[in-house]
Design a protein around this motif. Structure first.
Motif, PDB file in Angstrom:
ATOM      1  N   SER A 325       0.839  -1.203   0.000  1.00 42.97           N
ATOM      2  CA  SER A 325       0.000   0.000   0.000  1.00 42.97           C
ATOM      3  C   SER A 325       0.873   1.252   0.000  1.00 42.97           C
ATOM      4  O   SER A 325       1.993   1.260   0.516  1.00 42.97           O
ATOM      5  N   THR A 327       0.758   5.784  -0.006  1.00 41.72           N
ATOM      6  CA  THR A 327      -0.040   6.990   0.256  1.00 41.72           C
ATOM      7  C   THR A 327       0.003   7.885  -0.986  1.00 41.72           C
ATOM      8  O   THR A 327       0.919   7.786  -1.804  1.00 41.72           O
ATOM      9  N   LEU A 365      -3.113   2.689  -5.805  1.00 42.85           N
ATOM     10  CA  LEU A 365      -3.970   3.112  -4.664  1.00 42.85           C
ATOM     11  C   LEU A 365      -5.159   2.178  -4.508  1.00 42.85           C
ATOM     12  O   LEU A 365      -5.619   1.568  -5.458  1.00 42.85           O
TER      13      LEU A 365
END
Lengths: 365, 365
Positions: A325, A327, A365
């Motif tokens: 993951s 940001t 994302l």
């Protein structure tokens, strides 16, 4: 326009290293063998090479300090070892990292290049001859003029490139890839596939190189099921090595494109393996290209027997498993770095900085 | 086993000769230009080359004495001209004959090889660098290590071969083939096609080279109708040049096979053009191969979209028109000579002397 240049002599097949004494003799009397610490020994390649060198009466020194994602410093260190041992040529065994190290060292051992000019491309015509023995099937470095080094000043990986850095000889025996950890086998296969895709969807592609790239893509779809579901058998390992070779030949002609340019940040900042990094971004890159170059993308899909880009995404997703993951802030930083990469210009559909950020977001994302 | 070696830098496209000043500078300061008496001038290649050399500040001497089916004596004469003019490199313009002459001369200018050792293959590693500019689309000599000379002692054409004879640079502009006489256009196209076929139905063929050969065969069937019915347009000339290039790349890897071995007698004794000679024998060679290697022949036919070998024969017959007549005694003499040719060993189905005679008879009586 068609351009093709591949001065490397390629020999691929069972026991080709032990069978190459006559070819090695032409390279000189003293070799520096460049490897990482373990894999060259474990896979048997080092034994095969030293046996061939012994048979040819060639002396050698082993420099086993090549590291993953090699730095500029390590390239200079390896070059110093080549000079100290008065090596006539360098023999590299390994995946991309020992090969990248050895290729830069072959240049730096033969001429003085200041570190600040290392990526300038302005080199003389001297380099030690090299022989490359890949132990993974991904990089294709055994047939390219590129050495990719970690460049802390630019916070990415940067490519040294010169025709004088083409290896003289590439010796490919699929047996060296038998014991690869599953992750490495998968990631390197994705790397090879990404070379074929990025070379095909490339402004510099032409009839000859495009045909080789499509053959790589076609072969990838053929071997895919074995790669995704099993330990690949020897036949599949041979095919994977062939795809890697084709990918290397192709990017030697065209350079890579956006998936590589964008993947380097994932490796630099998050230590994600290079092939995996490309794989995470590859179908996003193809989707982006299809918006303006539908016919080229259709040709690519046709070669793979696929009906849509999303099928490529499905294939990659199965290989990639769970995704890391990220940001939004990370992706913005990566996009800002990637938008300066030289190889973006190679893309059939050169992405704008905004489009680069979109591809990152859609992919990660 | 896969082997690939093609150290020649290939540039193909409109105005590539005039655009190559930077590449030529790397070859030296003085050139010997080797051509035949007329065609290099008429087609514009000589003007383009001298303009590029002038632009690059390279001096040159023109040696325009290359002859069709060059002799051993002419190769030595050309080498003497290179030495006398202190040439750093040789630039050849023409069809197969100037290229064959220039390639042998590049070797003989750099090392002393006695005429009786000329076909021995035992040469040193020196040769002048060469740049080749083909003006026909047939021989592929611009990307091979072969020079084929008339060998009166053996009453045939014999091949000199050495990796040091690979051209450094091949510059291909299809415009030079625009004004070719129709017969030459057809015969050279057949020559190129025969290179692809004989390389594919070859013991030394492998995945990479086989793919290139099939692409050449596929392209030949695409351009065939234009070749057979019209003056080929520029697009077709580009395709024919590409087929010739692919054929050259392929035979550089595998060598030729029986159609070439057998065709040389037709040229030596009856002065039948080299490409036409191959064409007269080619479908007989494929028929012979199909007896034991049905699957390889089917793959070849599949690439061409054809259902049977006889369809290849039909295509060739239309191009060849009326055939020369031969006596049984002539064919017996040719068979006796051809059965000693080295390149017979390359055939997937190596023909016995009796089978060679059968192929001759089936093809020519």
């Amino acid at each position: 326009m068609l351009h093709f240049y591949l001065p490397t002599e390629i020999v691929m097949g069972a026991e080709c290293v032990r069978g190459s004494a006559e070819r090695l003799v032409k390279l000189g009397k003293r070799a520096l063998i460049v490897t990482g610490r373990r894999s060259a020994k474990l896979c048997g390649a080092l034994d095969d090479l030293t046996s061939a060198l012994d048979g040819a009466g060639i002396e050698y020194t082993v420099w086993d300090r090549a590291e993953p994602n090699p730095t500029i410093a390590s390239a200079y260190e390896c070059a110093a070892a080549a000079r100290e041992s008065s090596a006539d040529f360098i023999a590299a065994i390994g995946g991309g990292s020992p090969m990248d190290t050895a290729k830069a060292a072959a240049l730096l051992a033969a001429q003085d290049v200041a570190p600040e000019l290392l990526f300038s491309g302005s080199y003389g015509s001297d380099a030690l001859p090299t022989v490359f023995i890949p132990t993974t099937s991904g990089t294709g470095s055994e047939v390219t003029q590129y050495s990719i080094l970690t460049n802390d000043a630019a916070k990415t990986k940067t490519t040294l490139s010169s025709p004088v850095m083409f290896p003289k000889l590439a010796l490919l025996d699929p047996k060296y890839t038998r014991g690869l950890p599953r992750k490495t086998a998968v990631n390197t296969a994705i790397d090879a596939f990404s070379h074929c895709v990025e070379s095909f969807l490339n402004k510099k592609s032409d009839a000859l190189c495009g045909m080789l790239a499509l053959e790589g893509c076609r072969s990838f779809s053929e071997v895919y099921e074995k790669l995704a579901s099993d330990e690949p058998d020897d036949d599949s390992l041979g095919k994977l090595q062939y795809i890697s070779l084709l990918g290397g030949i192709c990017i030697a002609q065209t350079g890579t494109a956006a998936a590589h340019a964008m993947g380097y940040s994932l490796t630099y900042f998050r230590h994600i393996d290079h092939g995996r990094a490309n794989g995470l971004l590859l179908s996003g890159f193809i989707e982006h290209t299809a918006k303006t170059h539908e016919s080229e993308v259709q040709t690519l899909l046709g070669a793979m027997g696929l009906g849509s880009v999303s099928k490529v995404g499905d294939m990659l997703n199965r290989l990639l498993g769970e995704r890391e993951s990220f940001t939004a802030a990370e992706l913005e930083e990566y996009a800002s770095i990637a938008s300066k990469a030289k190889n973006l210009k190679n893309c059939l559909a050169e992405p704008t900085p905004d489009e680069i950020l979109d591809i990152y977001k859609n992919s990660l994302l």
